[in-house]
Each structure stands twice: as C-alpha cells, then as structure tokens.
Design a protein around this motif. Structure first.
Motif, PDB file in Angstrom:
ATOM      1  N   VAL A   1      23.509  37.534  52.436  1.00 13.42           N
ATOM      2  CA  VAL A   1      24.887  38.014  52.355  1.00 13.42           C
ATOM      3  C   VAL A   1      25.757  37.437  53.475  1.00 13.42           C
ATOM      4  O   VAL A   1      26.947  37.200  53.279  1.00 13.42           O
ATOM      5  CB  VAL A   1      24.928  39.563  52.329  1.00 13.42           C
ATOM      6  CG1 VAL A   1      24.536  40.158  53.666  1.00 13.42           C
ATOM      7  CG2 VAL A   1      26.289  40.064  51.890  1.00 13.42           C
ATOM      8  N   ASP A   2      25.182  37.153  54.627  1.00  9.91           N
ATOM      9  CA  ASP A   2      25.944  36.615  55.755  1.00  9.91           C
ATOM     10  C   ASP A   2      25.723  35.122  55.981  1.00  9.91           C
ATOM     11  O   ASP A   2      26.131  34.585  57.011  1.00  9.91           O
ATOM     12  CB  ASP A   2      25.589  37.374  57.039  1.00  9.91           C
ATOM     13  CG  ASP A   2      26.079  38.805  57.008  1.00  9.91           C
ATOM     14  OD1 ASP A   2      27.143  39.062  56.408  1.00  9.91           O
ATOM     15  OD2 ASP A   2      25.397  39.677  57.585  1.00  9.91           O
ATOM     16  N   THR A   3      25.086  34.439  55.045  1.00  8.70           N
ATOM     17  CA  THR A   3      24.833  33.004  55.183  1.00  8.70           C
ATOM     18  C   THR A   3      26.068  32.222  54.752  1.00  8.70           C
ATOM     19  O   THR A   3      26.521  32.351  53.611  1.00  8.70           O
ATOM     20  CB  THR A   3      23.622  32.586  54.325  1.00  8.70           C
ATOM     21  OG1 THR A   3      22.489  33.346  54.718  1.00  8.70           O
ATOM     22  CG2 THR A   3      23.334  31.102  54.481  1.00  8.70           C
ATOM     23  N   PRO A   4      26.621  31.419  55.647  1.00 11.96           N
ATOM     24  CA  PRO A   4      27.817  30.647  55.284  1.00 11.96           C
ATOM     25  C   PRO A   4      27.538  29.687  54.127  1.00 11.96           C
ATOM     26  O   PRO A   4      26.521  29.001  54.096  1.00 11.96           O
ATOM     27  CB  PRO A   4      28.137  29.861  56.557  1.00 11.96           C
ATOM     28  CG  PRO A   4      27.480  30.613  57.663  1.00 11.96           C
ATOM     29  CD  PRO A   4      26.256  31.228  57.059  1.00 11.96           C
TER      30      PRO A   4
ATOM     31  N   LEU B   1      34.204  31.463  47.477  1.00 15.65           N
ATOM     32  CA  LEU B   1      33.555  31.970  48.681  1.00 15.65           C
ATOM     33  C   LEU B   1      34.613  32.649  49.556  1.00 15.65           C
ATOM     34  O   LEU B   1      35.767  32.230  49.573  1.00 15.65           O
ATOM     35  CB  LEU B   1      32.895  30.828  49.455  1.00 15.65           C
ATOM     36  CG  LEU B   1      31.778  30.085  48.737  1.00 15.65           C
ATOM     37  CD1 LEU B   1      31.329  28.886  49.562  1.00 15.65           C
ATOM     38  CD2 LEU B   1      30.611  31.002  48.454  1.00 15.65           C
ATOM     39  N   THR B   2      34.205  33.680  50.254  1.00 15.17           N
ATOM     40  CA  THR B   2      35.156  34.355  51.142  1.00 15.17           C
ATOM     41  C   THR B   2      35.480  33.449  52.334  1.00 15.17           C
ATOM     42  O   THR B   2      34.610  32.748  52.845  1.00 15.17           O
ATOM     43  CB  THR B   2      34.588  35.691  51.663  1.00 15.17           C
ATOM     44  OG1 THR B   2      33.344  35.445  52.320  1.00 15.17           O
ATOM     45  CG2 THR B   2      34.376  36.677  50.538  1.00 15.17           C
ATOM     46  N   GLN B   3      36.717  33.468  52.727  1.00 20.21           N
ATOM     47  CA  GLN B   3      37.154  32.707  53.895  1.00 20.21           C
ATOM     48  C   GLN B   3      37.108  33.634  55.103  1.00 20.21           C
ATOM     49  O   GLN B   3      37.741  34.689  55.109  1.00 20.21           O
ATOM     50  CB  GLN B   3      38.577  32.174  53.689  1.00 20.21           C
ATOM     51  CG  GLN B   3      38.683  31.131  52.598  1.00 20.21           C
ATOM     52  CD  GLN B   3      37.947  29.859  52.979  1.00 20.21           C
ATOM     53  OE1 GLN B   3      38.213  29.273  54.028  1.00 20.21           O
ATOM     54  NE2 GLN B   3      37.003  29.457  52.148  1.00 20.21           N
TER      55      GLN B   3
ATOM     56  N   HIS C   1      33.564  29.677  65.723  1.00 24.96           N
ATOM     57  CA  HIS C   1      32.351  29.398  64.931  1.00 24.96           C
ATOM     58  C   HIS C   1      32.194  27.890  64.771  1.00 24.96           C
ATOM     59  O   HIS C   1      33.163  27.168  64.550  1.00 24.96           O
ATOM     60  CB  HIS C   1      32.460  30.082  63.564  1.00 24.96           C
ATOM     61  CG  HIS C   1      31.162  30.152  62.837  1.00 24.96           C
ATOM     62  ND1 HIS C   1      30.653  29.097  62.122  1.00 24.96           N
ATOM     63  CD2 HIS C   1      30.262  31.167  62.719  1.00 24.96           C
ATOM     64  CE1 HIS C   1      29.500  29.447  61.579  1.00 24.96           C
ATOM     65  NE2 HIS C   1      29.242  30.704  61.934  1.00 24.96           N
ATOM     66  N   PRO C   2      30.954  27.377  64.854  1.00 27.90           N
ATOM     67  CA  PRO C   2      30.740  25.930  64.728  1.00 27.90           C
ATOM     68  C   PRO C   2      31.155  25.342  63.378  1.00 27.90           C
ATOM     69  O   PRO C   2      31.468  24.156  63.301  1.00 27.90           O
ATOM     70  CB  PRO C   2      29.234  25.752  64.928  1.00 27.90           C
ATOM     71  CG  PRO C   2      28.691  27.051  65.343  1.00 27.90           C
ATOM     72  CD  PRO C   2      29.718  28.090  65.154  1.00 27.90           C
ATOM     73  N   LEU C   3      31.184  26.140  62.330  1.00 30.30           N
ATOM     74  CA  LEU C   3      31.564  25.642  61.011  1.00 30.30           C
ATOM     75  C   LEU C   3      33.055  25.794  60.723  1.00 30.30           C
ATOM     76  O   LEU C   3      33.528  25.385  59.666  1.00 30.30           O
ATOM     77  CB  LEU C   3      30.767  26.367  59.923  1.00 30.30           C
ATOM     78  CG  LEU C   3      29.260  26.152  59.919  1.00 30.30           C
ATOM     79  CD1 LEU C   3      28.592  27.013  58.852  1.00 30.30           C
ATOM     80  CD2 LEU C   3      28.920  24.687  59.704  1.00 30.30           C
ATOM     81  N   ALA C   4      33.788  26.391  61.637  1.00 28.29           N
ATOM     82  CA  ALA C   4      35.213  26.655  61.408  1.00 28.29           C
ATOM     83  C   ALA C   4      35.998  25.345  61.339  1.00 28.29           C
ATOM     84  O   ALA C   4      35.724  24.391  62.069  1.00 28.29           O
ATOM     85  CB  ALA C   4      35.765  27.549  62.503  1.00 28.29           C
ATOM     86  N   ASN C   5      36.999  25.342  60.443  1.00 29.01           N
ATOM     87  CA  ASN C   5      37.870  24.172  60.342  1.00 29.01           C
ATOM     88  C   ASN C   5      38.954  24.242  61.416  1.00 29.01           C
ATOM     89  O   ASN C   5      38.941  25.113  62.278  1.00 29.01           O
ATOM     90  CB  ASN C   5      38.455  24.050  58.925  1.00 29.01           C
ATOM     91  CG  ASN C   5      39.306  25.248  58.538  1.00 29.01           C
ATOM     92  OD1 ASN C   5      39.728  26.037  59.382  1.00 29.01           O
ATOM     93  ND2 ASN C   5      39.553  25.388  57.250  1.00 29.01           N
ATOM     94  N   GLU C   6      39.922  23.345  61.338  1.00 24.36           N
ATOM     95  CA  GLU C   6      40.976  23.291  62.365  1.00 24.36           C
ATOM     96  C   GLU C   6      41.833  24.559  62.383  1.00 24.36           C
ATOM     97  O   GLU C   6      42.479  24.857  63.384  1.00 24.36           O
ATOM     98  CB  GLU C   6      41.860  22.044  62.180  1.00 24.36           C
ATOM     99  CG  GLU C   6      42.601  21.975  60.862  1.00 24.36           C
ATOM    100  CD  GLU C   6      41.773  21.420  59.707  1.00 24.36           C
ATOM    101  OE1 GLU C   6      42.271  21.476  58.572  1.00 24.36           O
ATOM    102  OE2 GLU C   6      40.638  20.964  59.924  1.00 24.36           O
TER     103      GLU C   6
END
Length: 130
Positions: A32-35, A69-71, A77-82
């Motif tokens: 449930v919390d896996t990006p 997918l929820t934003q 966070h390392p996967l976060a965009n700009e």
C-alpha cells in the motif's frame, strides 16, 4: 457416488480460486505504501471440460489496476519531481480489507461444503459395508 465426488471437486476449485485471490489481496495490502505500485486484481473463470462447463472455477490471469496513482507531496523524497510530488500506489486499504473478508468467507463456505460432502461419502461407505 459421482455426485459427491463432483461436489468435492467443485468445492476444492472454489477454495483454490479464493486462496489465489487472498494471496493477491495480501500482496496489495503489503504494498500500500510502495511508490508506483499498481493494485493486482483477478477474475474467476469457469472451467471447460470437453467443451462444456463443469461448474468448477479457476483464477484467471492477474491484471493490474490502471487507475491513477496517488500523487504524494514530499519534496525531500528521492523519487520526488521538481515540484515535490511522486507517484504513490493506487491501493485503497479499506477496499482491500473488505475484499479479503469476502474472499475469506467464500473460502470458508467452500470448506464447509467440502466437509459436508466428505462426511456424506464416509457415511455412505459405512452403510455399504454393513
């Protein structure tokens, strides 16, 4: 005796299908919390035997839920965009828990049917021995 063995086979196929469904539901809950995780779903299919339906079911192929997918906003966070957002999962924990309860109850109903058919066949064999 063939009716009782058919009943055993039908109940067993239902238990197998529900067990597979429960496995996928538990995978969804665990992730449930896996990006970027997409929810897994399965549908049941009737088993064809000699071109005819025999009443048994089986789990169909696993399909991924293609809903958005929820934003999640988390700039560090390392996967976060700009903009500070990254893709979460599309798993709704409430739906997964409700589905797992339904699958568990269906499994138990098939188990009771299996046990009843087994007891009836044992009783029949005991009568035939006398």
């Amino acid at each position: 005796m063939t009716v009782l063995s058919d009943t055993l086979a039908l109940s067993a196929s239902g238990m197998r299908a529900q067990a597979i469904r429960l496995r996928h539901l538990s995978e969804n809950i665990a992730n449930v919390d896996t990006p970027g995780y997409h929810r897994k779903t399965i549908a049941f299919e009737q088993v064809m035997e000699g071109g005819n339906r025999n009443g048994e079911v089986q789990a169909g192929p696993v399909q991924l839920d293609r809903s958005e997918l929820t934003q999640i906003y988390e700039p560090g966070h390392p996967l976060a965009n700009e903009n500070g957002y990254f893709d979460g999962s599309n798993v709704d924990l409430v739906v997964e828990i409700a589905d797992s309860r339904e699958a568990q109850r269906s499994y138990e109903a098939n188990l009771k049917m299996f046990d009843q058919a087994r007891q009836m066949s044992q009783g029949l064999l005991e009568l035939l021995r006398k």
